[in-house]
Design a protein around this motif. Structure first.
Motif, PDB file in Angstrom:
ATOM      1  N   LEU A  41      11.030  15.854  64.583  1.00  0.00           N
ATOM      2  CA  LEU A  41      11.213  15.592  63.155  1.00  0.00           C
ATOM      3  C   LEU A  41      10.455  14.339  62.736  1.00  0.00           C
ATOM      4  O   LEU A  41       9.696  14.355  61.755  1.00  0.00           O
ATOM      5  N   LEU A  45       6.413  13.665  60.569  1.00  0.00           N
ATOM      6  CA  LEU A  45       6.246  12.896  59.342  1.00  0.00           C
ATOM      7  C   LEU A  45       5.315  11.701  59.518  1.00  0.00           C
ATOM      8  O   LEU A  45       5.063  10.971  58.558  1.00  0.00           O
ATOM      9  N   ASP A 171      12.234  16.476  51.951  1.00  0.00           N
ATOM     10  CA  ASP A 171      11.955  17.897  52.150  1.00  0.00           C
ATOM     11  C   ASP A 171      12.422  18.344  53.530  1.00  0.00           C
ATOM     12  O   ASP A 171      12.994  19.431  53.693  1.00  0.00           O
ATOM     13  N   VAL A 172      12.203  17.495  54.529  1.00  0.00           N
ATOM     14  CA  VAL A 172      12.648  17.819  55.890  1.00  0.00           C
ATOM     15  C   VAL A 172      14.174  17.763  55.988  1.00  0.00           C
ATOM     16  O   VAL A 172      14.804  18.648  56.581  1.00  0.00           O
ATOM     17  N   LYS A 175      15.981  20.786  54.851  1.00  0.00           N
ATOM     18  CA  LYS A 175      15.941  21.919  55.772  1.00  0.00           C
ATOM     19  C   LYS A 175      16.830  21.694  56.989  1.00  0.00           C
ATOM     20  O   LYS A 175      17.420  22.637  57.526  1.00  0.00           O
ATOM     21  N   GLU A 176      16.925  20.438  57.436  1.00  0.00           N
ATOM     22  CA  GLU A 176      17.618  20.130  58.680  1.00  0.00           C
ATOM     23  C   GLU A 176      19.089  19.769  58.503  1.00  0.00           C
ATOM     24  O   GLU A 176      19.853  19.804  59.475  1.00  0.00           O
TER      25      GLU A 176
END
Length: 282
Positions: A41, A45, A171-172, A175-176
């Motif tokens: 993750l 980024l 944004d991550v 989703k996570e």
């Protein structure tokens, strides 16, 4: 800095996907809780450098950009066998060059503090880590889970609190993990994120204008995690440590938040927990 740098038998190179397994092994040896998914993750980024002894990863450093104005310097690890040789400074200097003219922020242990001060970082505040098995927590009625439709409002609120755009991070996180929020009318006044991390979960970022809202956000999230391992990092001045300890998350050390080239940095809000790109969490 894209070219390889030779220091005796140690080579500094761009941090690429095939280095992730070595980075995980390095962090485990250092006692960090990061899973491969946590590394993936943060690396996704960021830009970074690895120190290699042959094919073995013996050092890492990442620079996570937040637009063109700010960045986090994180995941700085040096293998125990290579410490005391200036490798940490070389890795940090390499990712500072990647940051360019951006303001750089990081969190420092007491061991790392002298190095970062020499590199121009200035302490801004202390961060306290809380970790433990969550006990029973009553859920406050003024907090709710929110979906991805609120992501634009979350990003806007964070941009004001943090002082830079962390859109890719959110944004991550969307989703996570999940977001909890406090609404005032039709708008979002405060929020907190939670996601899987290490052997349990981590809560953060948390953005709130006052300690009461921050406490309610944390209580709401923890109310659904009884019996689960959770980590939360908070500014020492937030006054929330007593609540977290009451809920089962004990004091587990701390670090110093630092900034470099931080002119015009906004005042830190009541709680602003950055649990992705820090020495301890990411």
């Amino acid at each position: 800095m894209d070219e390889l740098l030779q220091t005796e038998s140690i080579v500094l190179a761009p941090f690429e996907a095939h280095h992730l397994d070595g980075a995980v092994a390095l962090s485990r040896a250092a006692g960090w809780a990061h899973r491969r998914e946590d590394w993936q993750l943060i690396w996704g980024l960021s830009e970074g450098r690895v120190a290699l002894a042959g094919d073995r990863v013996v050092g890492t450093a990442l620079m996570t950009p937040f637009g063109d104005t700010c960045s986090a310097i994180n995941m700085i690890i040096v293998d125990e066998s290579q410490r005391g040789r200036g490798l940490g400074r070389k890795l940090t200097t390499a990712v500072l060059e990647l940051a360019g003219d951006r303001e750089c922020r990081l969190t420092a242990t007491s061991d790392g503090l002298p190095l970062y001060e020499k590199l121009g970082f200035v302490a801004t505040h202390k961060v306290v880590r809380h970790l433990g098995v969550t006990g029973h927590v009553d859920a406050p009625a003024n907090v709710e889970w929110i979906g991805s439709a609120a992501l634009r409002a979350i990003k806007a609120l964070d941009r004001v609190a943090f002082g830079a755009a962390r859109d890719a991070l959110y944004d991550v996180l969307a989703k996570e993990g999940k977001f909890a929020a406090i609404r005032h009318g039709d708008g979002i006044a405060a929020f907190a994120a939670t996601r899987l991390f290490g052997k349990g979960e981590v809560v953060g970022p948390v953005v709130a204008a006052n300690g009461d809202d921050a406490r309610d956000l944390l209580a709401f999230i923890l109310s659904g995690k009884e019996g689960r391992v959770v980590r939360i990092d908070i500014p020492e001045e937030s006054g929330l440590s007593s609540h977290l300890e009451e809920w089962g998350l004990l004091h587990d050390g701390g670090v110093v938040a630092m900034a470099r080239h931080a002119g015009g940095r906004p005042q830190t809000p009541a709680v602003q927990t950055f649990c992705l790109a820090s020495q301890a969490v990411g």
